[in-house]
Design a protein around this motif. Structure first.
Motif, PDB file in Angstrom:
ATOM      1  N   LYS A 198      -4.664   1.726  -6.045  1.00 48.58           N
ATOM      2  CA  LYS A 198      -4.212   0.253  -5.821  1.00 48.58           C
ATOM      3  C   LYS A 198      -3.805   0.317  -4.342  1.00 48.58           C
ATOM      4  O   LYS A 198      -3.795  -0.753  -3.652  1.00 48.58           O
ATOM      5  CB  LYS A 198      -2.879   0.285  -6.667  1.00 48.58           C
ATOM      6  CG  LYS A 198      -2.869   0.256  -8.147  1.00 48.58           C
ATOM      7  CD  LYS A 198      -3.333  -1.213  -8.692  1.00 48.58           C
ATOM      8  CE  LYS A 198      -3.520  -1.086 -10.227  1.00 48.58           C
ATOM      9  NZ  LYS A 198      -4.451  -1.675 -10.784  1.00 48.58           N
ATOM     10  N   ALA A 199      -3.254   1.456  -3.958  1.00 47.47           N
ATOM     11  CA  ALA A 199      -2.906   1.515  -2.300  1.00 47.47           C
ATOM     12  C   ALA A 199      -4.283   0.907  -1.383  1.00 47.47           C
ATOM     13  O   ALA A 199      -4.262   0.366  -0.583  1.00 47.47           O
ATOM     14  CB  ALA A 199      -2.417   2.976  -1.896  1.00 47.47           C
ATOM     15  N   LEU A 200      -5.486   1.667  -1.821  1.00 47.42           N
ATOM     16  CA  LEU A 200      -6.709   1.365  -1.115  1.00 47.42           C
ATOM     17  C   LEU A 200      -6.978  -0.234  -1.235  1.00 47.42           C
ATOM     18  O   LEU A 200      -7.522  -0.644  -0.408  1.00 47.42           O
ATOM     19  CB  LEU A 200      -7.982   2.286  -1.857  1.00 47.42           C
ATOM     20  CG  LEU A 200      -7.724   3.716  -1.478  1.00 47.42           C
ATOM     21  CD1 LEU A 200      -8.855   4.403  -2.229  1.00 47.42           C
ATOM     22  CD2 LEU A 200      -8.256   3.829   0.033  1.00 47.42           C
ATOM     23  N   LEU A 212      -4.710  -1.706   1.060  1.00 50.89           N
ATOM     24  CA  LEU A 212      -5.441  -1.518   2.573  1.00 50.89           C
ATOM     25  C   LEU A 212      -6.651  -2.443   2.744  1.00 50.89           C
ATOM     26  O   LEU A 212      -6.791  -2.941   4.181  1.00 50.89           O
ATOM     27  CB  LEU A 212      -5.824  -0.073   2.965  1.00 50.89           C
ATOM     28  CG  LEU A 212      -4.446   0.807   2.862  1.00 50.89           C
ATOM     29  CD1 LEU A 212      -4.969   2.378   2.959  1.00 50.89           C
ATOM     30  CD2 LEU A 212      -3.581   0.603   4.180  1.00 50.89           C
ATOM     31  N   LYS A 213      -7.601  -2.610   1.832  1.00 48.57           N
ATOM     32  CA  LYS A 213      -8.550  -3.460   1.903  1.00 48.57           C
ATOM     33  C   LYS A 213      -8.129  -4.948   2.169  1.00 48.57           C
ATOM     34  O   LYS A 213      -8.821  -5.613   3.158  1.00 48.57           O
ATOM     35  CB  LYS A 213      -9.358  -3.399   0.656  1.00 48.57           C
ATOM     36  CG  LYS A 213     -10.822  -4.240   0.671  1.00 48.57           C
ATOM     37  CD  LYS A 213     -11.863  -3.570   1.535  1.00 48.57           C
ATOM     38  CE  LYS A 213     -12.990  -4.262   1.727  1.00 48.57           C
ATOM     39  NZ  LYS A 213     -14.045  -4.113   2.778  1.00 48.57           N
ATOM     40  N   ALA A 214      -7.149  -5.626   1.609  1.00 50.22           N
ATOM     41  CA  ALA A 214      -6.598  -6.826   1.786  1.00 50.22           C
ATOM     42  C   ALA A 214      -6.157  -6.726   3.255  1.00 50.22           C
ATOM     43  O   ALA A 214      -6.374  -7.819   3.800  1.00 50.22           O
ATOM     44  CB  ALA A 214      -5.298  -7.008   0.689  1.00 50.22           C
ATOM     45  N   PHE A 215      -5.694  -5.757   3.665  1.00 52.06           N
ATOM     46  CA  PHE A 215      -4.945  -5.887   5.207  1.00 52.06           C
ATOM     47  C   PHE A 215      -6.137  -5.960   6.056  1.00 52.06           C
ATOM     48  O   PHE A 215      -6.030  -6.845   6.887  1.00 52.06           O
ATOM     49  CB  PHE A 215      -4.406  -4.521   5.321  1.00 52.06           C
ATOM     50  CG  PHE A 215      -4.506  -4.256   6.975  1.00 52.06           C
ATOM     51  CD1 PHE A 215      -3.179  -4.897   7.711  1.00 52.06           C
ATOM     52  CD2 PHE A 215      -5.009  -3.415   7.525  1.00 52.06           C
ATOM     53  CE1 PHE A 215      -3.124  -4.580   8.935  1.00 52.06           C
ATOM     54  CE2 PHE A 215      -5.193  -3.303   8.904  1.00 52.06           C
ATOM     55  CZ  PHE A 215      -4.006  -3.829   9.728  1.00 52.06           C
ATOM     56  N   ALA A 258      -5.337   5.568   7.779  1.00 53.49           N
ATOM     57  CA  ALA A 258      -4.792   5.408   6.520  1.00 53.49           C
ATOM     58  C   ALA A 258      -5.739   5.369   5.418  1.00 53.49           C
ATOM     59  O   ALA A 258      -5.143   6.220   4.438  1.00 53.49           O
ATOM     60  CB  ALA A 258      -4.074   3.925   6.688  1.00 53.49           C
ATOM     61  N   VAL A 259      -6.797   4.946   5.431  1.00 54.52           N
ATOM     62  CA  VAL A 259      -7.949   5.073   4.302  1.00 54.52           C
ATOM     63  C   VAL A 259      -8.052   6.573   4.029  1.00 54.52           C
ATOM     64  O   VAL A 259      -8.154   7.042   2.922  1.00 54.52           O
ATOM     65  CB  VAL A 259      -9.198   3.991   4.499  1.00 54.52           C
ATOM     66  CG1 VAL A 259     -10.251   4.283   3.523  1.00 54.52           C
ATOM     67  CG2 VAL A 259      -8.677   2.554   4.550  1.00 54.52           C
ATOM     68  N   SER A 260      -8.612   7.059   5.195  1.00 54.36           N
ATOM     69  CA  SER A 260      -8.997   8.620   4.823  1.00 54.36           C
ATOM     70  C   SER A 260      -7.977   9.445   4.279  1.00 54.36           C
ATOM     71  O   SER A 260      -8.191  10.344   3.764  1.00 54.36           O
ATOM     72  CB  SER A 260      -9.622   9.095   6.186  1.00 54.36           C
ATOM     73  OG  SER A 260      -9.394   8.603   7.408  1.00 54.36           O
ATOM     74  N   SER A 261      -6.715   9.009   4.706  1.00 52.47           N
ATOM     75  CA  SER A 261      -5.512   9.827   4.187  1.00 52.47           C
ATOM     76  C   SER A 261      -5.394   9.737   2.790  1.00 52.47           C
ATOM     77  O   SER A 261      -4.661  10.577   1.993  1.00 52.47           O
ATOM     78  CB  SER A 261      -4.498   9.233   4.642  1.00 52.47           C
ATOM     79  OG  SER A 261      -3.697   8.201   4.457  1.00 52.47           O
ATOM     80  N   LEU A 262      -5.948   8.630   2.216  1.00 53.73           N
ATOM     81  CA  LEU A 262      -6.032   8.573   0.710  1.00 53.73           C
ATOM     82  C   LEU A 262      -7.070   9.178  -0.037  1.00 53.73           C
ATOM     83  O   LEU A 262      -7.022   9.177  -1.255  1.00 53.73           O
ATOM     84  CB  LEU A 262      -6.060   6.889   0.397  1.00 53.73           C
ATOM     85  CG  LEU A 262      -4.818   6.469   0.633  1.00 53.73           C
ATOM     86  CD1 LEU A 262      -4.801   4.789   0.500  1.00 53.73           C
ATOM     87  CD2 LEU A 262      -3.401   6.728  -0.045  1.00 53.73           C
ATOM     88  N   GLY A 263      -7.881   9.588   0.870  1.00 49.86           N
ATOM     89  CA  GLY A 263      -9.161  10.365   0.181  1.00 49.86           C
ATOM     90  C   GLY A 263     -10.193   9.604  -0.435  1.00 49.86           C
ATOM     91  O   GLY A 263     -10.652  10.213  -1.560  1.00 49.86           O
ATOM     92  N   ALA A 283       0.734  -1.146   0.017  1.00 49.69           N
ATOM     93  CA  ALA A 283      -0.104   0.082  -0.054  1.00 49.69           C
ATOM     94  C   ALA A 283       1.001   1.204  -0.010  1.00 49.69           C
ATOM     95  O   ALA A 283       0.502   2.137  -0.610  1.00 49.69           O
ATOM     96  CB  ALA A 283      -0.832   0.179   0.966  1.00 49.69           C
ATOM     97  N   LEU A 284       1.939   1.254   0.791  1.00 49.88           N
ATOM     98  CA  LEU A 284       2.797   2.324   0.944  1.00 49.88           C
ATOM     99  C   LEU A 284       3.420   2.639  -0.364  1.00 49.88           C
ATOM    100  O   LEU A 284       3.470   3.824  -0.979  1.00 49.88           O
ATOM    101  CB  LEU A 284       4.014   2.012   1.914  1.00 49.88           C
ATOM    102  CG  LEU A 284       4.624   3.133   2.730  1.00 49.88           C
ATOM    103  CD1 LEU A 284       3.733   4.240   3.303  1.00 49.88           C
ATOM    104  CD2 LEU A 284       5.608   2.510   3.665  1.00 49.88           C
ATOM    105  N   ALA A 285       4.060   1.574  -1.064  1.00 51.61           N
ATOM    106  CA  ALA A 285       4.609   1.595  -2.488  1.00 51.61           C
ATOM    107  C   ALA A 285       3.914   1.909  -3.418  1.00 51.61           C
ATOM    108  O   ALA A 285       4.168   3.185  -4.280  1.00 51.61           O
ATOM    109  CB  ALA A 285       5.215   0.547  -2.671  1.00 51.61           C
ATOM    110  N   ARG A 286       2.519   1.625  -3.592  1.00 54.27           N
ATOM    111  CA  ARG A 286       1.494   2.046  -4.478  1.00 54.27           C
ATOM    112  C   ARG A 286       1.310   3.605  -4.305  1.00 54.27           C
ATOM    113  O   ARG A 286       1.115   4.445  -5.089  1.00 54.27           O
ATOM    114  CB  ARG A 286       0.305   1.199  -4.408  1.00 54.27           C
ATOM    115  CG  ARG A 286       0.404  -0.047  -4.830  1.00 54.27           C
ATOM    116  CD  ARG A 286       0.925  -0.764  -6.063  1.00 54.27           C
ATOM    117  NE  ARG A 286       0.805  -2.004  -6.221  1.00 54.27           N
ATOM    118  CZ  ARG A 286       1.922  -2.636  -5.873  1.00 54.27           C
ATOM    119  NH1 ARG A 286       3.124  -2.039  -5.586  1.00 54.27           N
ATOM    120  NH2 ARG A 286       2.036  -4.018  -6.164  1.00 54.27           N
TER     121      ARG A 286
END
Length: 93
Positions: free
Chosen positions: A52-54, A57-60, A88-93, A41-44
């Motif tokens: 892709k990061a989201l 995070l969903k997988a997590f 973390a999810v809200s930070s990705l907006g 998630a961090l790398a994406r």
């Protein structure tokens, strides 16, 4: 980095998982399974792919829910991690 920087919410989540592993609240294998998703998630996100990061995070969150159901992590610890996950999810907006 300089001083006074805000903690990255995904990094905070990684650190929380690592701390639980260190305390023995999570086995190394289960912590690693969670960390793989978070590091992806961090790398994406750093590569500009928030969508892709989201997904990572969903997988997590799905892995974490399965661990709760399997009794591999306490409800209290999982609740702590879910709190970081929501940030973390809200930070990705």
């Amino acid at each position: 980095g300089g001083g006074g920087e805000t903690t990255d919410p995904i990094v905070a989540l990684i650190e929380a998982v690592e701390a639980m592993q260190a305390e023995g609240a999570l086995s190394a294998g289960r912590a690693n399974a969670l960390l793989v998703s978070l590091e992806h998630a961090l790398a994406r996100r750093d590569g500009g792919r928030e969508d892709k990061a989201l997904l990572q995070l969903k997988a997590f969150s799905l892995k974490l829910q399965a661990m709760v159901l399997g009794g591999d992590i306490s409800e209290a610890d999982a609740s702590t991690l879910f709190g970081f996950y929501v940030s973390a999810v809200s930070s990705l907006g």
